[in-house]
Design an enzyme around this catalytic site. Structure first.
Site, mmCIF file in Angstrom:
data_model
loop_
_atom_site.group_PDB
_atom_site.id
_atom_site.type_symbol
_atom_site.label_atom_id
_atom_site.label_comp_id
_atom_site.label_asym_id
_atom_site.label_seq_id
_atom_site.Cartn_x
_atom_site.Cartn_y
_atom_site.Cartn_z
ATOM 1 N N ASN A 9 4.902 -32.624 65.876
ATOM 2 C CA ASN A 9 4.301 -33.837 66.439
ATOM 3 C C ASN A 9 3.045 -33.383 67.185
ATOM 4 O O ASN A 9 3.130 -32.706 68.206
ATOM 5 C CB ASN A 9 5.277 -34.555 67.378
ATOM 6 C CG ASN A 9 4.654 -35.779 68.019
ATOM 7 O OD1 ASN A 9 3.503 -35.746 68.458
ATOM 8 N ND2 ASN A 9 5.397 -36.869 68.088
ATOM 9 N N GLU A 36 2.541 -38.431 64.689
ATOM 10 C CA GLU A 36 1.670 -38.969 65.739
ATOM 11 C C GLU A 36 0.228 -38.501 65.569
ATOM 12 O O GLU A 36 -0.415 -38.056 66.529
ATOM 13 C CB GLU A 36 2.192 -38.637 67.146
ATOM 14 C CG GLU A 36 3.222 -39.638 67.646
ATOM 15 C CD GLU A 36 3.253 -39.756 69.169
ATOM 16 O OE1 GLU A 36 3.966 -38.959 69.794
ATOM 17 O OE2 GLU A 36 2.574 -40.644 69.716
ATOM 18 N N TYR A 107 8.399 -40.171 61.458
ATOM 19 C CA TYR A 107 8.199 -40.335 62.897
ATOM 20 C C TYR A 107 9.022 -41.556 63.326
ATOM 21 O O TYR A 107 8.578 -42.704 63.214
ATOM 22 C CB TYR A 107 6.707 -40.523 63.223
ATOM 23 C CG TYR A 107 6.437 -40.809 64.690
ATOM 24 C CD1 TYR A 107 6.993 -40.003 65.673
ATOM 25 C CD2 TYR A 107 5.642 -41.877 65.084
ATOM 26 C CE1 TYR A 107 6.770 -40.265 67.011
ATOM 27 C CE2 TYR A 107 5.399 -42.142 66.419
ATOM 28 C CZ TYR A 107 5.965 -41.341 67.374
ATOM 29 O OH TYR A 107 5.759 -41.598 68.706
ATOM 30 N N ASP A 150 9.681 -35.908 63.720
ATOM 31 C CA ASP A 150 10.053 -36.253 65.089
ATOM 32 C C ASP A 150 11.029 -37.412 64.981
ATOM 33 O O ASP A 150 10.608 -38.555 64.796
ATOM 34 C CB ASP A 150 8.812 -36.629 65.897
ATOM 35 C CG ASP A 150 9.172 -37.040 67.322
ATOM 36 O OD1 ASP A 150 10.377 -36.991 67.673
ATOM 37 O OD2 ASP A 150 8.252 -37.411 68.070
ATOM 38 N N ASN A 152 13.030 -38.270 67.356
ATOM 39 C CA ASN A 152 13.112 -38.841 68.710
ATOM 40 C C ASN A 152 14.533 -38.981 69.231
ATOM 41 O O ASN A 152 14.811 -39.820 70.099
ATOM 42 C CB ASN A 152 12.357 -40.175 68.788
ATOM 43 C CG ASN A 152 10.931 -39.988 69.304
ATOM 44 O OD1 ASN A 152 10.709 -39.298 70.292
ATOM 45 N ND2 ASN A 152 9.963 -40.594 68.631
ATOM 46 N N ASP A 252 2.884 -32.146 73.428
ATOM 47 C CA ASP A 252 4.128 -31.977 74.192
ATOM 48 C C ASP A 252 5.295 -31.526 73.295
ATOM 49 O O ASP A 252 6.380 -31.258 73.803
ATOM 50 C CB ASP A 252 4.484 -33.235 74.999
ATOM 51 C CG ASP A 252 4.342 -34.530 74.236
ATOM 52 O OD1 ASP A 252 3.882 -34.510 73.079
ATOM 53 O OD2 ASP A 252 4.694 -35.585 74.799
ATOM 54 N N HIS A 253 5.030 -31.420 71.997
ATOM 55 C CA HIS A 253 6.040 -30.922 71.056
ATOM 56 C C HIS A 253 5.651 -29.534 70.538
ATOM 57 O O HIS A 253 4.456 -29.231 70.384
ATOM 58 C CB HIS A 253 6.145 -31.846 69.842
ATOM 59 C CG HIS A 253 6.689 -33.207 70.144
ATOM 60 N ND1 HIS A 253 7.958 -33.601 69.791
ATOM 61 C CD2 HIS A 253 6.117 -34.281 70.752
ATOM 62 C CE1 HIS A 253 8.155 -34.855 70.166
ATOM 63 N NE2 HIS A 253 7.057 -35.304 70.755
#
Length: 262
Positions: A9, A36, A107, A150, A152, A252-253
């Site tokens: 991501n 993303e 995603y 991702d 999530n 952040d991934h």
DNA sequence: ATGTCAATATCCTATTGA
């Protein structure tokens, strides 16, 4: 033939094109799946990746949000996308390599802050997205396929820094974990990362909001590599590149990798 | 633990999403 797939991501592919290039240079995966991208397809800096040998790209995008792309050194046939749960979002694309392996890049919706679909529409959309994935893989049983992205959701207790403290936090609630398990079962997907690394805490995401993400280490394993049972035994050498989270202006991934001998 | 980061629209600041 051995080939390595990576999923990451990227949280804006235009802003972080240099980081993508660094990953491609240092790790040289055969295939890199991005999520993303936050970019229309025609504004993805594909030429940067092509210069590094990744001359094939299949992508879906929209302005500002979501977006997925598959970069490949080998030719990859565009198998299309599906707008799961009819959200009108660019969250999925599928391709097929010349060795016959199908790649799904997902995603899954993050789901907002409150884990209650009665007060948070986004949480309902996340559950509906997973239910639609489940039904679709039941209808179209995947073979010789890899699913990455991702998702999530951090399904296992050792996929989060504190199972107890995250039980009511979106990404680790029992209803989400149940929905993800049903999706996994419907396609008979094997969690390749956990088959490879069965023990111990494993994270792929650390919040930007922590003062010191590395020291606090309050991570979650949101990014996954799954494979169908017919090829999952060929997988090995799974890795999560934690150090990439420490690069300058990072996502952040962290990237998640697996190698398949096929 | 209300903190950080990114894109967008309208414009250099607020909003939305994560």
């Amino acid at each position: 033939m051995s080939f390595t797939i990576a999923t990451w991501n990227i949280n804006s592919v235009r802003l972080r094109a240099p980081l993508v290039a660094q990953l491609l240079t240092e790790e040289a995966p055969d295939v890199l799946c991005l999520q993303e991208c936050k970019s229309p397809v025609d504004k993805i800096p594909a030429e940067v990746f092509a210069e590094l040998g990744y001359v094939h790209m299949i992508a879906r995008g929209q302005k500002g949000y979501n977006g997925v792309a598959i970069l490949s050194k080998q030719p990859i046939e565009d198998l299309g996308d599906k707008d799961f749960a009819d959200l009108g979002h660019a969250r999925h694309v599928a391709g097929r390599l010349e060795n016959g392996v199908t790649i799904h890049n997902f995603y899954v919706p993050a789901g907002g802050d409150v884990a209650d679909r009665e007060v948070n529409e986004k949480f309902g959309q996340k559950l509906d997205y997973l239910t639609d994935m489940r039904d679709w893989f039941r209808e179209h049983r995947p073979e010789k396929a890899i699913l990455v992205g991702d998702l999530n959701i951090a399904p296992r207790e050792d996929d989060v820094w504190s199972h107890k403290q995250l039980l009511k936090v979106v990404s680790h609630t029992p209803i989400e974990v149940d929905h993800l398990a049903e999706t996994q079962e419907s396609g008979q997907w094997v969690d390749v990362t956990r088959a490879d690394i069965p023990e111990g805490k494993l994270y792929s995401w650390w919040s930007y909001r922590a003062r010191d993400w590395d020291a606090a280490d309050k991570g979650r394993r949101l990014d996954h590599v799954w494979a169908t049972a017919d090829i999952s035994n060929a997988a090995h050498s799974s890795r999560i590149l934690r150090h990439v989270r420490g690069w300058d202006k990072p996502s952040d991934h962290a990237p998640v990798l697996a190698t398949f001998d096929l």
